[in-house]
Design a protein around this motif. Sequence first.
Motif, PDB file in Angstrom:
ATOM      1  N   PHE A 311     -69.701  27.496-106.169  1.00 53.15           N
ATOM      2  CA  PHE A 311     -68.765  28.692-106.298  1.00 53.15           C
ATOM      3  C   PHE A 311     -69.041  29.269-107.741  1.00 53.15           C
ATOM      4  O   PHE A 311     -69.077  30.149-108.209  1.00 53.15           O
ATOM      5  CB  PHE A 311     -67.404  28.180-105.960  1.00 53.15           C
ATOM      6  N   TYR A 312     -68.787  28.107-108.633  1.00 55.61           N
ATOM      7  CA  TYR A 312     -68.794  28.464-110.209  1.00 55.61           C
ATOM      8  C   TYR A 312     -70.228  28.994-110.632  1.00 55.61           C
ATOM      9  O   TYR A 312     -70.496  29.581-111.523  1.00 55.61           O
ATOM     10  CB  TYR A 312     -68.379  27.336-111.000  1.00 55.61           C
ATOM     11  N   TYR A 313     -71.340  28.305-109.987  1.00 55.54           N
ATOM     12  CA  TYR A 313     -72.516  28.584-110.169  1.00 55.54           C
ATOM     13  C   TYR A 313     -72.717  30.118-109.837  1.00 55.54           C
ATOM     14  O   TYR A 313     -73.523  30.866-110.479  1.00 55.54           O
ATOM     15  CB  TYR A 313     -73.438  27.821-109.478  1.00 55.54           C
ATOM     16  N   ARG A 314     -72.276  30.604-108.792  1.00 55.30           N
ATOM     17  CA  ARG A 314     -72.432  31.935-108.318  1.00 55.30           C
ATOM     18  C   ARG A 314     -71.673  32.797-109.238  1.00 55.30           C
ATOM     19  O   ARG A 314     -72.101  34.182-109.426  1.00 55.30           O
ATOM     20  CB  ARG A 314     -72.005  32.042-106.855  1.00 55.30           C
ATOM     21  N   LYS A 315     -70.732  32.478-109.857  1.00 57.17           N
ATOM     22  CA  LYS A 315     -69.888  33.095-110.663  1.00 57.17           C
ATOM     23  C   LYS A 315     -70.569  33.026-112.207  1.00 57.17           C
ATOM     24  O   LYS A 315     -70.157  33.624-113.149  1.00 57.17           O
ATOM     25  CB  LYS A 315     -68.425  32.537-110.882  1.00 57.17           C
ATOM     26  N   LYS A 316     -71.660  32.123-112.266  1.00 56.66           N
ATOM     27  CA  LYS A 316     -72.490  32.043-113.656  1.00 56.66           C
ATOM     28  C   LYS A 316     -71.523  31.374-114.634  1.00 56.66           C
ATOM     29  O   LYS A 316     -71.792  31.298-115.880  1.00 56.66           O
ATOM     30  CB  LYS A 316     -72.886  33.524-114.076  1.00 56.66           C
ATOM     31  N   ASP A 317     -70.708  30.616-114.092  1.00 60.99           N
ATOM     32  CA  ASP A 317     -69.698  29.783-114.897  1.00 60.99           C
ATOM     33  C   ASP A 317     -70.335  28.331-115.018  1.00 60.99           C
ATOM     34  O   ASP A 317     -70.081  27.237-114.227  1.00 60.99           O
ATOM     35  CB  ASP A 317     -68.254  29.729-114.500  1.00 60.99           C
ATOM     36  N   TYR A 318     -71.517  28.347-115.690  1.00 56.38           N
ATOM     37  CA  TYR A 318     -72.439  27.086-115.548  1.00 56.38           C
ATOM     38  C   TYR A 318     -71.624  25.804-115.989  1.00 56.38           C
ATOM     39  O   TYR A 318     -71.864  24.713-115.621  1.00 56.38           O
ATOM     40  CB  TYR A 318     -73.658  27.096-116.246  1.00 56.38           C
ATOM     41  N   THR A 319     -70.782  26.122-117.066  1.00 56.70           N
ATOM     42  CA  THR A 319     -70.152  24.884-117.756  1.00 56.70           C
ATOM     43  C   THR A 319     -69.148  24.177-116.842  1.00 56.70           C
ATOM     44  O   THR A 319     -69.339  22.948-116.775  1.00 56.70           O
ATOM     45  CB  THR A 319     -69.499  25.447-119.028  1.00 56.70           C
ATOM     46  N   LYS A 320     -68.488  25.031-116.086  1.00 55.17           N
ATOM     47  CA  LYS A 320     -67.294  24.541-115.056  1.00 55.17           C
ATOM     48  C   LYS A 320     -68.104  23.869-113.963  1.00 55.17           C
ATOM     49  O   LYS A 320     -67.705  22.959-113.544  1.00 55.17           O
ATOM     50  CB  LYS A 320     -66.540  25.443-114.718  1.00 55.17           C
ATOM     51  N   ALA A 321     -69.180  24.658-113.422  1.00 57.42           N
ATOM     52  CA  ALA A 321     -70.017  23.916-112.321  1.00 57.42           C
ATOM     53  C   ALA A 321     -70.376  22.690-112.925  1.00 57.42           C
ATOM     54  O   ALA A 321     -70.394  21.690-111.886  1.00 57.42           O
ATOM     55  CB  ALA A 321     -71.094  25.062-112.107  1.00 57.42           C
TER      56      ALA A 321
END
Length: 466
Positions: A311-321
């Motif tokens: 989910f976070y990867y798709r949002k490009k929030d790689y740090t949280k992912a």
Amino acid sequence: MQFSPNEDHNISLSKFESMLKTNTVFFFDSLEFEDIIHYYLDTGKIGLAKKAIKIGLEQHPDAINLKLAKVELMVFENKLDLAEQLLDELFALESSNEEIYIQKANIYSKKDEHYKAIDLLKMALSYAEDEADVFSLIGMEYLFVEDYQASKEYFMKCLEIDQQDYAALYNVIYCFEFLEDYDGAIEYLNIFLDSNPYSEVGWHQLGKQYYTKKMYQEALTAFDFAVIADDTFIGAYFEKGKVLEKLGRLNEAIENYEITLHLDDPTSFAYLRMGQCHEKLGNDTLAVDFYYKTVHEDPLLDKGWTAITDFYYRKKDYTKALDYINKAIAIDDKNVMYWKRNAELNKKLHFYEEADIAYQKTIELGNYELSTWISWTDILLHLGEYSSAVQTLYQAAEFYPEHAEIEYRLAGVHMMLSNTTKAQYYLKNALIIDAEYLNIVEELFPNTFDKASLKSIILTYKKASF
């Protein structure tokens, strides 16, 4: 008679246990001993079952059924030779006792001599009071030898006798599925339901067959009937939700998953499906909330951790992912999917040394996909670890011999290490395998393939191709 600790009339069992505690001798008839023994066997109290058999045979030394209980215990403890010897003695006394054949068959089954077991069970049918039980045992033996057609037929015989034998019904459908005869399963279930219209299990199984064939509207109807037959049938609501997802009716799917939460303790699978539905609907806050509930309910469910990571990867929030996949690894550091995602996220965040470690762990855990080898090699190239990159490519080549992506990289890395002869060798191989791929790999090795020793090979190959 089946005993239960909560039965008020369980006088025999209480009397027997009182006898053991006080060392007082009480008399029981052989039928009482049989009930006591089978209660202990069914509840896993083997020590007490042994005591009951011993005392029972002391009081009734000629009781065939008590001796058969002793055989059953011997087989359970894998004392097959002793059990077989006792059965031979019993057969000489009472050759028409079905249980003798059944126990003998059980011994053959334990020895993986399943066809001998089947022959004995068929003989037992001549003396059986309840043929359905013997049919079921024969069906299981055919399952062991993977004769699904014969197994299916015997489980069908069980259902002809007892249409409420849902274990047999499940086994019939299992055989249809293994044979990939979904149409046959559908036809059989429809016939079964004609005479059992209120069988929630039958409707549920029919719905699953339609779902497999992507006949979603028919599947939905079947699951609706399963719910009508039993409005507390959690499995039917869950499967109905999956069908509604396929039909794009996401809010209705969520409603069905919610019903399962009210009928029993919440499950991580329901939370996960609800999260995925909300994500598709664009309800990101609710989606994340249900993904959190998923991993909280079952921290070992890898689909939950990958769902929230992706989910976070798709949002490009790689740090949280990355943070969430690291939490997953802390719980289960042997999960190859976790390490692969960890590697990809570290690569996205330019944490190349961490990505190197993660890809290595991914390979160690058995992920030998080409993409894993290539990604790991490219990380090593970025780190300037050319010797390690060569060794990694050699390992990859063992799994994917004569593969262009590997051969071009070997050519480039050897050239970086000034191993010109090897570079030329691998370049020639690569051009033969896939000349067009050269343009892609050139980006990894700027100017390397422009060097005279390699460029002449490329030009020679291009001339020969025209």
